[in-house]
Design a protein around this motif. Structure first.
Motif, PDB file in Angstrom:
ATOM      1  N   ASP A   1      35.637  37.445 100.333  1.00 52.77           N
ATOM      2  CA  ASP A   1      35.329  37.862  98.910  1.00 52.77           C
ATOM      3  C   ASP A   1      35.751  39.254  98.713  1.00 52.77           C
ATOM      4  O   ASP A   1      36.171  39.504  97.755  1.00 52.77           O
TER       5      ASP A   1
ATOM      6  N   TRP B   1      41.690  32.069  98.734  1.00 52.98           N
ATOM      7  CA  TRP B   1      40.366  33.012  98.600  1.00 52.98           C
ATOM      8  C   TRP B   1      38.938  32.167  98.989  1.00 52.98           C
ATOM      9  O   TRP B   1      38.915  30.937  98.416  1.00 52.98           O
TER      10      TRP B   1
ATOM     11  N   ARG C   1      35.443  32.322  98.578  1.00 50.63           N
ATOM     12  CA  ARG C   1      34.316  33.275  97.814  1.00 50.63           C
ATOM     13  C   ARG C   1      33.073  33.166  98.246  1.00 50.63           C
ATOM     14  O   ARG C   1      32.111  33.833  98.355  1.00 50.63           O
TER      15      ARG C   1
END
Length: 347
Positions: free
Chosen positions: A236, A269, A271
């Motif tokens: 993140d 990504w 998170r």
């Protein structure tokens, strides 16, 4: 558009990346065991590619169980769980499996439709990221034919089509902006000198193989205007895992004031991880280091440290580019921006 991975009838077709460049061979994968072996042995590799292979694997499992008269979702879910663990570092694999599995209640054809839609999306996503990244490179580098350095393989072999960091390099070459590419050999399995060099040959882009340990020296000699790499998982805060050796490149690029750019889709990504300390790093078979072409090159019983990836902190990254945004790293922030803080720019 050339593709490295697709569905054909009742099988997954993939370029066997283990035998390039000496042989171009397609694998026809018809079982879950074959698919898991292909991913673990790096016949199919590259974070986006294994994510797509994971989605196709769920479709394959659903079709196989349907053909056997087994309509219990639990059997496919068990296959999916095993597949998602085939390689632990790249987040794309679990993402692809999870997305395809979300259509299981609608039947095998719905799962396959989702997986094939993901293949089409991959090409569009990569194209968008490549255009954005190429424009960014040109804004950060001298106005002359560029000398670029890349690590591992991030082209169409590592995706379904186009590529990420290598796709950006090819795009820059098509714009007439590349003088030369230094291709890190990427030890111990030589994804750079075997795969990236092969793709650059196909695209007629001038290149030289760079010994991994010579990259910093090349920067000292003014042979590198920009470093372009991909990613397997991005936390993140912008810390990112990529092929082993990437962290050293980022340190050297920061020391020499050279832009260090990461090109990766949004699916990379994670998170759920606040920073890179939570990224699980895969360690691979010692034989990849102790043997070459089947012959031992170290003393018998030599210990081996063979991580497949390392983590580069956000503070060493100039920017991360995806299909929809450019996220500035610690090296590109304003003077009052804390090191490692990621700042998203407008699309």
């Amino acid at each position: 558009m050339k593709t490295s991975l697709y569905w054909n009838g009742d099988a997954i077709i993939a370029v066997d990346q283990r035998v390039l460049p000496r042989e171009y061979r397609l694998l026809r994968i018809t079982s879950m065991d074959e698919l898991i072996d292909a991913i673990q042995s790096l016949a199919i590799r590259g974070a986006p590619a294994i994510g797509l292979a994971g989605a196709l694997g769920v479709a394959l499992s659903a079709h196989l169980h349907q053909a056997a008269g087994d309509t219990d979702a639990a059997a496919v879910e068990a296959d999916a769980a095993r597949l998602a663990q085939a390689r632990p570092t790249a987040v794309n694999l679990a993402w692809g499996v999870r997305r395809a599995l979300g259509r299981l209640a609608d039947g095998p054809e719905a799962v396959l439709a989702e997986a094939t839609a993901m293949l089409e999306e991959d090409a569009a996503v990569n194209s968008a990221a490549v255009w954005r990244a190429a424009d960014l490179v040109l804004s950060l580098t001298p106005k002359r034919p560029l000398r670029l350095l890349t690590h591992c393989n991030t082209g169409r072999l590592a995706t379904a089509a186009v590529g990420t960091a290598l796709g950006t390099i090819v795009e820059l070459a098509e714009r007439g902006c590349v003088a030369e590419v230094l291709v890190d050999e990427t030890r111990p399995l030589l994804q750079g000198s075997r795969l990236t060099a092969w793709e650059l040959c196909e695209a007629a882009v001038p290149y030289r193989i760079c010994v991994d340990s010579a990259a910093a020296a090349a920067m000292t000699q003014g042979l590198v205007d920009c470093v372009l790499v991909g990613a397997d998982r991005i936390a993140d805060n912008g810390d990112m895992a990529n092929k082993i050796g990437t962290y050293a490149l980022a340190v050297a690029a920061a020391h020499h004031g050279i832009p260090f750019l990461v090109v990766a889709p949004e699916s990379t990504w994670d998170r759920t991880l606040p920073d890179g300390s939570g990224i699980l790093i895969e360690e691979r078979d010692p034989a990849e280091v102790t043997h070459h072409a089947g012959m031992a090159v170290t003393p018998v019983g030599a210990g081996v440290y063979n991580p497949a990836f390392d983590v580069t902190p956000a503070r060493l990254i100039t920017a991360i580019v995806s299909e929809g945004r450019t996220v500035a790293g610690g090296r590109a922030g304003k003077p009052d921006t804390p090191a490692g803080t990621m700042v998203t720019t407008s699309p």
